[in-house]
Design a protein around this motif. Structure first.
Motif, PDB file in Angstrom:
ATOM      1  N   GLY A   1      -2.204  18.926  10.335  1.00 12.34           N
ATOM      2  CA  GLY A   1      -2.688  18.689   8.984  1.00 12.34           C
ATOM      3  C   GLY A   1      -2.698  17.211   8.647  1.00 12.34           C
ATOM      4  O   GLY A   1      -2.584  16.346   9.523  1.00 12.34           O
ATOM      5  N   ALA A   2      -2.817  16.899   7.385  1.00  8.19           N
ATOM      6  CA  ALA A   2      -2.920  15.505   6.933  1.00  8.19           C
ATOM      7  C   ALA A   2      -2.240  15.349   5.588  1.00  8.19           C
ATOM      8  O   ALA A   2      -2.001  16.327   4.868  1.00  8.19           O
ATOM      9  CB  ALA A   2      -4.391  15.096   6.826  1.00  8.19           C
ATOM     10  N   LEU A   3      -1.933  14.121   5.252  1.00  8.57           N
ATOM     11  CA  LEU A   3      -1.413  13.813   3.924  1.00  8.57           C
ATOM     12  C   LEU A   3      -2.433  14.213   2.866  1.00  8.57           C
ATOM     13  O   LEU A   3      -3.635  14.287   3.156  1.00  8.57           O
ATOM     14  CB  LEU A   3      -1.109  12.322   3.812  1.00  8.57           C
ATOM     15  CG  LEU A   3      -0.053  11.764   4.769  1.00  8.57           C
ATOM     16  CD1 LEU A   3       0.063  10.247   4.611  1.00  8.57           C
ATOM     17  CD2 LEU A   3       1.300  12.422   4.548  1.00  8.57           C
ATOM     18  N   PRO A   4      -2.000  14.456   1.644  1.00  3.89           N
ATOM     19  CA  PRO A   4      -2.946  14.870   0.603  1.00  3.89           C
ATOM     20  C   PRO A   4      -3.994  13.807   0.278  1.00  3.89           C
ATOM     21  O   PRO A   4      -5.044  14.130  -0.281  1.00  3.89           O
ATOM     22  CB  PRO A   4      -2.040  15.149  -0.612  1.00  3.89           C
ATOM     23  CG  PRO A   4      -0.771  14.417  -0.321  1.00  3.89           C
ATOM     24  CD  PRO A   4      -0.606  14.428   1.153  1.00  3.89           C
ATOM     25  N   VAL A   5      -3.713  12.555   0.611  1.00  2.00           N
ATOM     26  CA  VAL A   5      -4.631  11.433   0.393  1.00  2.00           C
ATOM     27  C   VAL A   5      -4.459  10.459   1.557  1.00  2.00           C
ATOM     28  O   VAL A   5      -3.539  10.600   2.368  1.00  2.00           O
ATOM     29  CB  VAL A   5      -4.335  10.703  -0.938  1.00  2.00           C
ATOM     30  CG1 VAL A   5      -4.685  11.557  -2.140  1.00  2.00           C
ATOM     31  CG2 VAL A   5      -2.867  10.265  -0.999  1.00  2.00           C
ATOM     32  N   GLN A   6      -5.345   9.469   1.626  1.00  2.00           N
ATOM     33  CA  GLN A   6      -5.213   8.423   2.650  1.00  2.00           C
ATOM     34  C   GLN A   6      -4.149   7.418   2.173  1.00  2.00           C
ATOM     35  O   GLN A   6      -4.432   6.266   1.843  1.00  2.00           O
ATOM     36  CB  GLN A   6      -6.553   7.733   2.861  1.00  2.00           C
ATOM     37  CG  GLN A   6      -7.671   8.666   3.294  1.00  2.00           C
ATOM     38  CD  GLN A   6      -7.609   9.008   4.772  1.00  2.00           C
ATOM     39  OE1 GLN A   6      -7.969   8.224   5.629  1.00  2.00           O
ATOM     40  NE2 GLN A   6      -7.151  10.208   5.068  1.00  2.00           N
ATOM     41  N   ALA A   7      -2.916   7.882   2.169  1.00  2.00           N
ATOM     42  CA  ALA A   7      -1.837   7.133   1.523  1.00  2.00           C
ATOM     43  C   ALA A   7      -1.455   5.869   2.274  1.00  2.00           C
ATOM     44  O   ALA A   7      -0.989   4.896   1.662  1.00  2.00           O
ATOM     45  CB  ALA A   7      -0.607   8.025   1.357  1.00  2.00           C
TER      46      ALA A   7
END
Length: 462
Positions: free
Chosen positions: A357-363
């Protein structure tokens, strides 16, 4: 006088409310170490296994701490936590004449391999072509079938060697055991080198409370999200930002628009002697240069930090890259999503089926952008007050290490308010966008002007 490297100290927690970020802002006096909390709103809203909110709030707070110190007015500027959540997802909220612009290409995603997963990035046409050259397949379904016959490491290596972008998905332990993982976690989050100012133009900040950076000249050689977010933030506070792009590799339209507020845009083919000479004329009159290409990529044009320091000794240099400045990946291309895959973040965010998966945003991108903006403001203040200039480096991989090291917050999960979007007319059409996450004396701020047409400006300072 040779540059002086100062030891690393930690950015301390604000009243125990925010996690620490490893940086020497405090030691250098660039930001007040005894800062008060400068944000209002919820502490946790995305949820998930990592404290992405803490990273986002700390990075934007650094901007506020730096600008308040510059103008010597504590509390003039503050951070709105709801605004932080929304601006970190600003590409999702952007629309032009009511139409959204897709931000990810069809081949920018996870693919299963024979022994695991890889993540590819092919948003740019030249990276898509490189992916096709490496794999010899164009349709995504054929690519998926082919990658099932390859090991993750071999497939990622082949794509990288052909100029494409890919990384095998590793666990955090696996990443930390690689030489690159060890290199990426070393050193401070913001790596400063300071030197004494010699002679030449010295900027003095404006007494305009809305535009305290008016007159600060910033030449911007950055693309994608992180660097352009930094220069957009500097432009919001009044800096004159000239963004430079190569005409043969145009920026993606959505990324250009969402990060282009308040700037000027020029195109320059550095392979052409006359255009390279124009760029160096701009550097001679600049206060700041931002470098966001791979290390050594601009070296043939005299645009690496060492050469710039020799030729323009008072120039403030801000530099960022994907992987850091040492280690086996140091000169590789990379993006936020690719660093997440390599560093263990994608594995931590896997779903119930085991798909990464991925972080909720391009943090990682956004946090580096705001951290870099804060560093530039602090260095501009140091040059003005202490007659010192500096060079600061950030990397997405080091930021990933900071995020992975943050303790998980116990703050309750709180709902976000509906985004409050602004509209602005531009040459692209009517823009609907997320405003900055900052407030001035409690009043929400906005950008000073719309993004200009791509390459619309002359290569001159005002």
């Amino acid at each position: 006088m040779p540059p002086k490297r100062f030891p690393t100290h930690q950015f301390t927690e604000g009243s125990g409310r925010l996690p620490r970020l490893d940086t020497d802002f405090v030691h250098e006096g660039l930001v007040d170490g005894q800062r008060a909390q400068h944000w209002q709103g919820p502490r946790r809203w995305w949820g998930g296994p990592l404290d992405v909110e803490g990273l986002a709030l700390a990075a934007t707070e650094l901007c506020v701490a730096a600008i308040n110190k510059l103008i010597d007015v504590e509390g003039m500027y503050s951070v709105d936590a709801h605004g932080v959540a929304q601006v970190f997802a600003s590409s999702e909220h952007l629309s032009v004449d009511g139409r959204q612009i897709p931000s990810f290409g069809v081949n920018s995603r996870f693919f299963r391999t024979r022994d695991g997963w890889i993540r590819t990035h092919a948003n740019y046409e030249h990276h898509q072509r490189a992916l096709h050259r490496a794999i010899n397949f164009e349709p995504s379904e054929n690519l998926s079938k082919y990658l099932l016959t390859r090991s993750a490491e071999d497939a990622a290596a082949d794509i990288t060697e052909h100029g494409g972008i890919a990384a095998s998905v590793r666990s955090r332990v696996q990443w930390n055991n690689t030489e690159m993982g060890k290199c990426a976690s070393r050193g401070p989050w913001a790596d400063f080198t300071m030197s004494e100012v010699t002679q030449g133009r010295l900027w003095t900040y404006s007494d305009d409370p809305v535009k305290p950076l008016r007159g600060l000249r910033v030449l911007d050689f950055t693309r994608v999200i992180a660097g352009p977010t930094a220069s957009r933030t500097l432009a919001m506070w009044g800096a004159e930002v000239l963004r430079v792009d190569p005409p043969h590799m145009p920026e993606l339209s959505g990324q250009y628009i969402v990060t282009g507020f308040g700037k000027k845009s020029i195109e320059a083919d550095l392979r052409e002697a006359h255009q390279l000479s124009e760029v160096h004329n701009l550097l001679a009159g600049a206060d700041v240069v931002l470098l966001g290409y791979r290390p050594r990529a601009l070296e043939p044009f005299g645009l690496n930090a060492h050469l710039l320091r020799e030729k323009y000794p008072n120039l403030i240099i801000g530099e960022l890259c994907a992987w850091g400045y040492e280690g086996p990946y140091a000169f590789n291309r990379g993006f936020d999503s690719i660093v997440q895959a390599a560093s263990g973040i994608a594995e931590i965010y896997q779903d119930v089926r085991g798909e990464p998966g991925a972080l909720p945003v391009q943090a990682l991108d956004h946090s580096v952008g705001y951290g870099l903006a804060a560093a530039i403001i602090a260095l501009a203040d140091a040059r003005r007050v202490q007659r010192r200039t500096g060079h600061v480096r950030f990397s997405l991989a080091r930021t990933a290490a900071s995020l992975l090291d943050l303790p998980v917050t116990k703050a309750p999960l709180e709902p976000l308010r509906k985004p409050i979007l602004r509209t602005m007319s531009s040459t692209f059409g009517t823009l609907s966008y997320v405003p900055p996450p900052f407030r001035a004396l409690g009043t929400a701020m906005d950008y000073l002007s719309p993004p200009p047409a791509y390459g619309a400006n002359a290569p001159v300072w005002s």
